[in-house]
Design a protein around this motif. Structure first.
Motif, PDB file in Angstrom:
ATOM      1  N   ALA A 297       0.807  -1.361   0.504  1.00 39.99           N
ATOM      2  CA  ALA A 297       0.359   0.246  -0.340  1.00 39.99           C
ATOM      3  C   ALA A 297       0.672   1.009   0.360  1.00 39.99           C
ATOM      4  N   ARG A 298       0.197   2.114  -0.807  1.00 44.38           N
ATOM      5  CA  ARG A 298       1.373   3.077  -1.211  1.00 44.38           C
ATOM      6  C   ARG A 298       0.731   3.867  -0.919  1.00 44.38           C
ATOM      7  N   GLY A 299       0.854   5.929  -0.996  1.00 46.45           N
ATOM      8  CA  GLY A 299      -0.056   6.992  -0.743  1.00 46.45           C
ATOM      9  C   GLY A 299      -1.485   6.770  -1.061  1.00 46.45           C
ATOM     10  N   LEU A 300      -2.525   7.261  -1.836  1.00 49.52           N
ATOM     11  CA  LEU A 300      -4.452   6.544  -1.306  1.00 49.52           C
ATOM     12  C   LEU A 300      -4.349   6.035  -0.591  1.00 49.52           C
ATOM     13  N   MET A 301      -3.632   4.414  -1.313  1.00 49.18           N
ATOM     14  CA  MET A 301      -4.498   3.513  -0.225  1.00 49.18           C
ATOM     15  C   MET A 301      -3.625   3.299   1.403  1.00 49.18           C
ATOM     16  N   LEU A 302      -2.778   3.902   1.644  1.00 47.03           N
ATOM     17  CA  LEU A 302      -2.126   3.865   3.018  1.00 47.03           C
ATOM     18  C   LEU A 302      -2.714   4.521   3.661  1.00 47.03           C
ATOM     19  N   GLY A 303      -3.571   5.444   3.481  1.00 43.74           N
ATOM     20  CA  GLY A 303      -3.945   6.479   4.136  1.00 43.74           C
ATOM     21  C   GLY A 303      -5.520   6.594   4.561  1.00 43.74           C
ATOM     22  N   LEU A 304      -6.072   5.592   3.269  1.00 44.36           N
ATOM     23  CA  LEU A 304      -8.057   5.550   3.397  1.00 44.36           C
ATOM     24  C   LEU A 304      -8.163   4.701   4.223  1.00 44.36           C
ATOM     25  N   PRO A 305      -8.013   3.456   5.132  1.00 47.82           N
ATOM     26  CA  PRO A 305      -8.241   2.788   5.620  1.00 47.82           C
ATOM     27  C   PRO A 305      -7.896   3.155   7.272  1.00 47.82           C
ATOM     28  N   LEU A 306      -6.916   4.345   7.205  1.00 44.74           N
ATOM     29  CA  LEU A 306      -6.992   4.829   8.837  1.00 44.74           C
ATOM     30  C   LEU A 306      -8.202   6.461   8.686  1.00 44.74           C
ATOM     31  N   VAL A 307      -8.498   6.678   7.586  1.00 48.79           N
ATOM     32  CA  VAL A 307      -9.142   7.736   7.099  1.00 48.79           C
ATOM     33  C   VAL A 307     -10.485   7.258   7.335  1.00 48.79           C
ATOM     34  N   CYS A 308     -11.225   6.090   6.515  1.00 49.56           N
ATOM     35  CA  CYS A 308     -11.846   5.751   6.933  1.00 49.56           C
ATOM     36  C   CYS A 308     -13.134   4.830   8.006  1.00 49.56           C
ATOM     37  N   TYR A 309     -11.491   4.667   9.234  1.00 55.26           N
ATOM     38  CA  TYR A 309     -11.734   4.310  10.274  1.00 55.26           C
ATOM     39  C   TYR A 309     -12.006   5.592  11.418  1.00 55.26           C
ATOM     40  N   SER A 310     -11.252   6.488  10.751  1.00 56.17           N
ATOM     41  CA  SER A 310     -11.995   7.790  11.571  1.00 56.17           C
ATOM     42  C   SER A 310     -13.222   8.182  11.172  1.00 56.17           C
ATOM     43  N   LEU A 311     -13.970   7.956   9.997  1.00 55.24           N
ATOM     44  CA  LEU A 311     -15.077   8.801   8.916  1.00 55.24           C
ATOM     45  C   LEU A 311     -15.858   8.115  10.204  1.00 55.24           C
ATOM     46  N   SER A 312     -16.238   6.668  10.126  1.00 51.76           N
ATOM     47  CA  SER A 312     -16.722   5.687  10.456  1.00 51.76           C
ATOM     48  C   SER A 312     -17.399   6.330  11.989  1.00 51.76           C
ATOM     49  N   LYS A 313     -16.209   6.059  12.567  1.00 51.55           N
ATOM     50  CA  LYS A 313     -16.533   6.532  14.382  1.00 51.55           C
ATOM     51  C   LYS A 313     -17.212   7.929  14.342  1.00 51.55           C
ATOM     52  N   ILE A 314     -16.993   8.666  13.966  1.00 48.65           N
ATOM     53  CA  ILE A 314     -17.691  10.143  13.589  1.00 48.65           C
ATOM     54  C   ILE A 314     -19.291  10.112  13.132  1.00 48.65           C
ATOM     55  N   ALA A 315     -19.354   8.947  11.687  1.00 49.41           N
ATOM     56  CA  ALA A 315     -21.059   9.259  11.481  1.00 49.41           C
ATOM     57  C   ALA A 315     -21.635   8.130  12.518  1.00 49.41           C
ATOM     58  N   CYS A 316     -21.557   7.368  13.230  1.00 46.19           N
ATOM     59  CA  CYS A 316     -21.837   5.870  13.385  1.00 46.19           C
ATOM     60  C   CYS A 316     -22.155   6.545  15.130  1.00 46.19           C
ATOM     61  N   GLY A 317     -21.372   6.801  15.831  1.00 48.78           N
ATOM     62  CA  GLY A 317     -21.581   7.350  17.513  1.00 48.78           C
ATOM     63  C   GLY A 317     -22.987   7.419  17.620  1.00 48.78           C
ATOM     64  N   PRO A 318     -23.427   8.956  16.754  1.00 46.76           N
ATOM     65  CA  PRO A 318     -24.702   9.469  17.929  1.00 46.76           C
ATOM     66  C   PRO A 318     -25.403   8.759  17.169  1.00 46.76           C
ATOM     67  N   ALA A 319     -25.823   8.096  16.292  1.00 44.87           N
ATOM     68  CA  ALA A 319     -27.192   7.077  16.106  1.00 44.87           C
ATOM     69  C   ALA A 319     -26.895   5.670  16.808  1.00 44.87           C
ATOM     70  N   LEU A 320     -25.930   5.226  16.562  1.00 48.35           N
ATOM     71  CA  LEU A 320     -25.622   3.586  17.282  1.00 48.35           C
ATOM     72  C   LEU A 320     -25.794   3.808  19.378  1.00 48.35           C
ATOM     73  N   GLY A 321     -25.156   5.517  19.459  1.00 46.80           N
ATOM     74  CA  GLY A 321     -25.423   5.341  21.200  1.00 46.80           C
ATOM     75  C   GLY A 321     -26.850   5.044  20.617  1.00 46.80           C
ATOM     76  N   ALA A 322     -27.905   5.946  20.013  1.00 47.47           N
ATOM     77  CA  ALA A 322     -29.325   6.256  20.287  1.00 47.47           C
ATOM     78  C   ALA A 322     -30.166   4.580  20.237  1.00 47.47           C
ATOM     79  N   TRP A 323     -29.719   3.807  19.387  1.00 50.18           N
ATOM     80  CA  TRP A 323     -30.081   2.509  19.752  1.00 50.18           C
ATOM     81  C   TRP A 323     -29.715   1.743  20.583  1.00 50.18           C
ATOM     82  N   SER A 324     -28.650   2.062  20.877  1.00 50.90           N
ATOM     83  CA  SER A 324     -28.103   1.094  22.292  1.00 50.90           C
ATOM     84  C   SER A 324     -28.775   1.526  23.541  1.00 50.90           C
ATOM     85  N   ASP A 325     -29.572   3.076  23.516  1.00 51.29           N
ATOM     86  CA  ASP A 325     -30.609   3.033  24.293  1.00 51.29           C
ATOM     87  C   ASP A 325     -31.547   2.494  24.168  1.00 51.29           C
ATOM     88  N   ARG A 326     -31.684   2.094  23.495  1.00 53.16           N
ATOM     89  CA  ARG A 326     -33.884   1.691  23.096  1.00 53.16           C
ATOM     90  C   ARG A 326     -33.635   0.566  23.047  1.00 53.16           C
TER      91      ARG A 326
END
Length: 421
Positions: A37-66
């Motif tokens: 992995a070089r360039g974009l493919m080296l950074g893409l997995p790391l960026v996707c990891y952070s973005l999924s945490k940002i996007a899913c946190g509030p919704a999954l928190g509300a779901w677990s409360d239910r």
């Protein structure tokens, strides 16, 4: 007694998962590089990891409360186990990117649920102590992760690293199955909070105490990610430190926080929590300005130790304030939204830092960290200046287990670069 037993289970689960993915994350970039992995493919997995945490946190928190915290934590651990097994299969970089997305989803569910369960075991008068003691499981594992990973990699290669991660996930899942009760609050029969969502949560909170916490944690995460990304460059490029000395500087703050968590937790139960957040946040931000001026190893080591000490002043207090907000609005959705702001700060810091470093040099990066930090502290002070006074209400044994779920109760700062952030 039941609360103590549950806390012990949660401590073990958090330690095992943090240690496992602390081991993996320390060498994940190296693993991707070894796959070509070089360039974009080296950074893409790391960026996707952070973005999924940002996007899913509030919704999954509300779901677990239910649905209930037991189901939510078991699902998050099952996803962690699936990811760890996937790492063992010698997959392509594209498949690893998908695994990192799943790891981000499981992380977005795991931390809010665990903090919600811990908050339910603590009364108002001991909340800071309990949360600080629990965070030892996080920081202790964070300190051990890179060291254990290095030993495993030398002995068994990447296969040995990922096998250890899978084993630790199995231990955590087994402990959760046996130790987290299946009735009452944990099974999803909790009092409802009218399905509070992230936008509504942002607008609620009276004078803005929750918005103040979001501003504070964004500023803190911004500073942590900036210094974490650019301090190694400063240590090697400007100061010319060896690998061992650089490692000591980078680890010193975390070690100081681990040792002082419980004493500061006790302090946060006896002193005004908002004042502790203001004092600790201001001191850390001011220390960022001094980093570029440090002339050598010992001065830099002293600075990073001081940053760790000042950081731990605000951590248990902000954790307790967060649990108070969760008691009003729904614990997991509150923590999930909080963690989204945290991870947004982690993502924004290095991006702005790269721009500043290219345009104005390395010194500007640390000055930006201090400036943003002071601005966040100022927003926290402004939004909480008209807040209600903190009153520690005595908790009886009957109310102890549901303290965080009642509306009458009044960051946590999660460390950087971890699955649990």
């Amino acid at each position: 007694m039941r609360g103590r037993k549950l806390l012990g289970t949660l401590f073990l689960v958090n330690f095992a998962v943090t240690l496992g993915f602390g081991i993996a994350d320390a060498f994940f970039s190296t693993y991707l590089f070894s796959l070509g992995a070089r360039g974009l493919m080296l950074g893409l997995p790391l960026v996707c990891y952070s973005l999924s945490k940002i996007a899913c946190g509030p919704a999954l928190g509300a779901w677990s409360d239910r649905v209930g915290y037991r189901k939510a934590v078991l699902l998050s651990l099952a996803l962690y186990l699936l990811v760890s097994v996937g790492y063992l299969l010698n997959l392509s970089v594209a498949a690893l990117t998908v695994l990192r997305l799943l790891q981000g989803v499981s992380c977005a569910l795991f931390r809010p649920v665990l903090l919600s369960l811990v908050g339910g075991c603590a009364g108002e008068e001991e909340r800071g102590t309990v949360l600080a003691t629990f965070d030892i499981s996080f920081y202790g594992a964070l300190c051990l992760g890179p060291l254990a990973g290095g030993i495993l990699k030398d002995c068994g290669g990447f296969a040995g690293v990922f096998a250890a991660v899978a084993l630790l996930c199995v231990i955590a899942l087994f402990a959760a199955l046996r130790g987290i009760p299946g009735g009452g609050r944990f099974a999803g029969n909790a009092p409802r909070h009218a399905r509070t969502g992230a936008p509504r949560l942002w607008r609620s909170g009276g004078p803005g105490s929750y918005r103040a916490l979001l501003a504070f944690i964004f500023g803190r995460a911004f500073g942590i990610s900036l210094t974490g990304a650019f301090l190694p460059i400063l240590l090697t490029g400007k100061l010319g430190l060896t690998g061992v000395r650089s490692g000591l500087v980078l680890a010193s703050g975390t070690v100081a926080m681990t040792l002082l968590l419980r004493p500061m937790g006790i302090l946060s139960d006896r002193a005004p929590r908002r004042l502790l957040v203001l004092a600790g946040g201001s001191a850390v931000s001011l220390l960022y300005f001094l980093i570029p001026a440090a002339p050598g190893f010992y001065q830099m080591l002293l600075l990073t130790l001081a940053i760790g000490v000042c950081s731990v002043v605000s951590q248990p207090a902000s954790s307790a304030l967060l649990v108070e907000e969760g008691a009003r609005h729904g614990m997991a959705v509150t923590v999930g939204t909080f963690n989204a702001a945290l991870n947004l700060g982690f993502a924004a810091g290095p991006l702005l830092g790269a721009l500043l470093q290219g345009a104005f040099g390395l010194v500007a990066v640390f000055h930006a960290a201090g400036t943003i930090g002071l601005g966040a502290v100022a927003l926290f002070a402004l939004h909480t200046s008209q807040g209600e006074p903190e009153v520690a209400l005595p908790a009886s044994p009957k109310t102890l287990a549901v303290a965080s779920a009642t509306a009458s109760s009044s960051c946590e700062s999660v460390p950087p670069y971890s699955h649990a952030a």
